[in-house]
Each structure stands twice: as C-alpha cells, then as structure tokens.
Design a protein around this motif. Structure first.
Motif, PDB file in Angstrom:
ATOM      1  N   THR A   5       0.876  -1.264   0.270  1.00  0.00           N
ATOM      2  CA  THR A   5      -0.425  -0.263  -0.564  1.00  0.00           C
ATOM      3  C   THR A   5       0.938   1.596  -0.181  1.00  0.00           C
ATOM      4  O   THR A   5       1.999   1.278   0.561  1.00  0.00           O
ATOM      5  CB  THR A   5      -1.377   0.411   1.194  1.00  0.00           C
ATOM      6  OG1 THR A   5      -0.123   0.366   2.607  1.00  0.00           O
ATOM      7  CG2 THR A   5      -1.937  -1.132   1.376  1.00  0.00           C
ATOM      8  N   GLU A   7       0.391   3.844   2.115  1.00  0.00           N
ATOM      9  CA  GLU A   7       0.675   3.968   2.958  1.00  0.00           C
ATOM     10  C   GLU A   7       1.726   3.607   4.063  1.00  0.00           C
ATOM     11  O   GLU A   7       2.622   4.240   4.631  1.00  0.00           O
ATOM     12  CB  GLU A   7      -0.360   4.006   4.172  1.00  0.00           C
ATOM     13  CG  GLU A   7      -1.951   4.466   3.547  1.00  0.00           C
ATOM     14  CD  GLU A   7      -2.632   4.731   2.368  1.00  0.00           C
ATOM     15  OE1 GLU A   7      -2.378   3.444   2.220  1.00  0.00           O
ATOM     16  OE2 GLU A   7      -3.500   5.214   2.348  1.00  0.00           O
ATOM     17  N   ARG A  11       6.019   5.315   4.749  1.00  0.00           N
ATOM     18  CA  ARG A  11       6.174   5.214   6.109  1.00  0.00           C
ATOM     19  C   ARG A  11       7.471   4.755   6.363  1.00  0.00           C
ATOM     20  O   ARG A  11       7.716   3.522   6.811  1.00  0.00           O
ATOM     21  CB  ARG A  11       5.128   4.401   6.887  1.00  0.00           C
ATOM     22  CG  ARG A  11       5.128   4.173   8.587  1.00  0.00           C
ATOM     23  CD  ARG A  11       3.971   3.708   9.325  1.00  0.00           C
ATOM     24  NE  ARG A  11       2.150   3.684   8.863  1.00  0.00           N
ATOM     25  CZ  ARG A  11       2.455   2.765   8.200  1.00  0.00           C
ATOM     26  NH1 ARG A  11       2.186   1.694   8.053  1.00  0.00           N
ATOM     27  NH2 ARG A  11       0.571   3.363   8.056  1.00  0.00           N
TER      28      ARG A  11
END
Length: 289
Positions: A5, A7, A11
């Motif tokens: 993903t 995200e 990160r």
C-alpha cells in the motif's frame, strides 16, 4: 503474500534517510576532490529536495543552483525555483536557454519543429551542458535530481537530466520524495506539485505516462523491492494486471538508459563485462601480485 500500500511505502524513517544521503554526498564530494555541487533548480519537488539535502551536507556556500527556463516553463516554476535558492541562501544563476535552443534550430540542417521528442530532448541536454560548464568552472560535482520511480521507468532524457555525477534521491520513490520534502520543510505547493519536465506546452508526467505516481510507486515497490511476478504484484497492490504489465514493460524497455554504453568484447579483459576497478584503487602493483 504482503499487501503493498501507499501508506506503507511512505512510512519510512525520514531522519535516517536524510542523514544517510547527507553522509553519501559528503563522502562523494570529498573523494572527488571537489569543492561542492551544482544543481539545476526546476521548481519541482525532486530538485528542491535535492537542493535542501546538498545544503545540509555541504553548506550553502558550496552549492550553486542554475535556473534554466525555456518558454515552456510556467512562471510558477521559476518563482518556486527562486524561492528554494533564496530560502537556502545559495548562489544561483538564471539563464533563459531560449537563445541556445534556437541556435541549435538554426544550425541543424532540416531541423523539424514538429518532432516533439527530438526537439524536446534538446532542452535537458542543453541544461546538462550548462551544469557541467559551471561544475568544471568551479570544481563542483553535478548533482542529479532523478528519483527511483523516474529511473526505473526511464522517465528521463539520456545524457540530459540523466547526465550527472550523483543521484542523491535515486533510491526514493516519487511519493517518498514528496514526504521527505515535507520533513525538510518544503511548502506543500512545491512538495505536492504535479511533476513535469516541461519539454513542451502542457506536458505533465502523469498525463504522459497515463497513470498516477502513487500507482506507479506501489507497483514498482512490489515488482522491484519484493521481487514479485506481475501476477503477484497485481494481487498484492490491488491494481489491474494490465496496469502492472504496462509499468513492468516500461522498466524492461528502458534498461538501456540505466546502463553505460555497451562495449563489444575483443580482448582478454573488457570494461563493463569482466573488468572492474579494484575497490581499494591501490594501483597496478596489487593487480600484478
């Protein structure tokens, strides 16, 4: 199979990434015997982030910026490039490359203005020449601004913006570069500006590619970093397999851009095939032992 993903991709430890790149820049410039770096400032996120990193690594007095617009360069890009140079406090030169580009047009027999690719690629190659002029003039290295996404899909001009000494952000995907820019203090209008080489009117990277960088990045992350097959990448990212295939095809078809010129083998040891410079560079005597 892990889910890939956006995200998760963004990160990362931006403090570690920043320090790692700073150390890399300092080490390379020191080993090259150079006094700093030259960078082309386009007003986009990649060149802005790279400039911030160069100043952190080398100090503002050792970084030179070149702002090299053409008539296809929007005023906001020039404004943002100047903002970065002035915010960082680096010396910069503003050179409109229109006259140089037109000199090529007047000098090349049968110059065809309608050939968008051939004519457009003149611009980054002119800019590369100017960057190396200033690098030679002031004993600097040329810092490139390409990111991992652009490098992998070949979205750069060979011996244009691809003609550089170092690529400080070359192991960061476009979306990671945007968030690194935020971490470094770039304003949103630069950090999240739509990317474009501005080689012709209305050109944007995502419009030309036909896909958003957010999608490109997660697909590349699956294919390259996780070494997934096309089928596995489609499942892990949730992207259509046709899109994954198209991205992977770009990676394969642009491999020549990421390699040095190929040499035909006619001798005992051939550059780029079975001979590499010894790591410690101690000289011929060691090779003969």
């Amino acid at each position: 199979m892990p889910k890939i993903t956006l995200e998760n991709l963004i990160r990362i430890d931006y403090e570690y990434v920043t320090q790692r790149i700073i150390d890399f820049i300092r080490s390379y410039v020191r080993d090259a015997g150079a006094s700093g770096a030259v960078i082309g400032l386009s007003g986009g996120v990649d060149s802005s982030v790279t400039a911030y990193l160069l100043v952190k690594a080398l100090g503002r007095d050792n970084v030179i910026g070149l702002i090299l617009p053409y008539k296809t360069t929007p005023p906001e890009d020039i404004r943002d490039a100047k903002y970065v140079a002035e915010t960082l406090g680096i010396k910069y030169y503003y050179i409109d490359i229109g006259r140089i580009r037109n000199a090529f047009a007047e000098s090349i027999p049968g110059f065809d203005e309608s050939d968008k690719i051939a004519v457009g690629n003149l611009l980054p190659r002119i800019r590369m020449t100017l960057l190396y002029y200033f690098a030679n003039r002031f004993n600097k290295v040329v810092a490139g601004t390409g990111d991992k996404s652009e490098l992998l899909i070949g979205y750069f001009t060979k011996y244009g913006d691809g003609g550089v000494d170092i690529l400080p952000i070359g192991d960061l995907y476009k979306t990671q570069v945007r968030y690194l820019g935020k971490y470094l203090g770039l304003p949103d209008n630069i950090a999240f500006k739509p990317s474009s080489p501005r080689l012709w009117e209305g050109q944007t990277a995502e419009g030309e590619l036909g896909v958003k960088y957010e999608d490109v990045d997660v697909i590349l992350h699956a294919l390259v970093d996780y070494r997934m097959s096309v089928e596995q990448a489609a499942e892990a990212t949730g992207k259509p397999i046709e899109l994954v295939q198209a991205v992977w095809r770009r990676v394969l078809n642009t491999e020549h851009k990421r390699k040095p010129p190929i040499v035909p083998r006619v001798s005992m040891r051939t550059l780029g095939i079975d001979w590499r410079m010894p790591v410690n560079k101690t000289g011929v005597s060691e090779l003969m032992e």
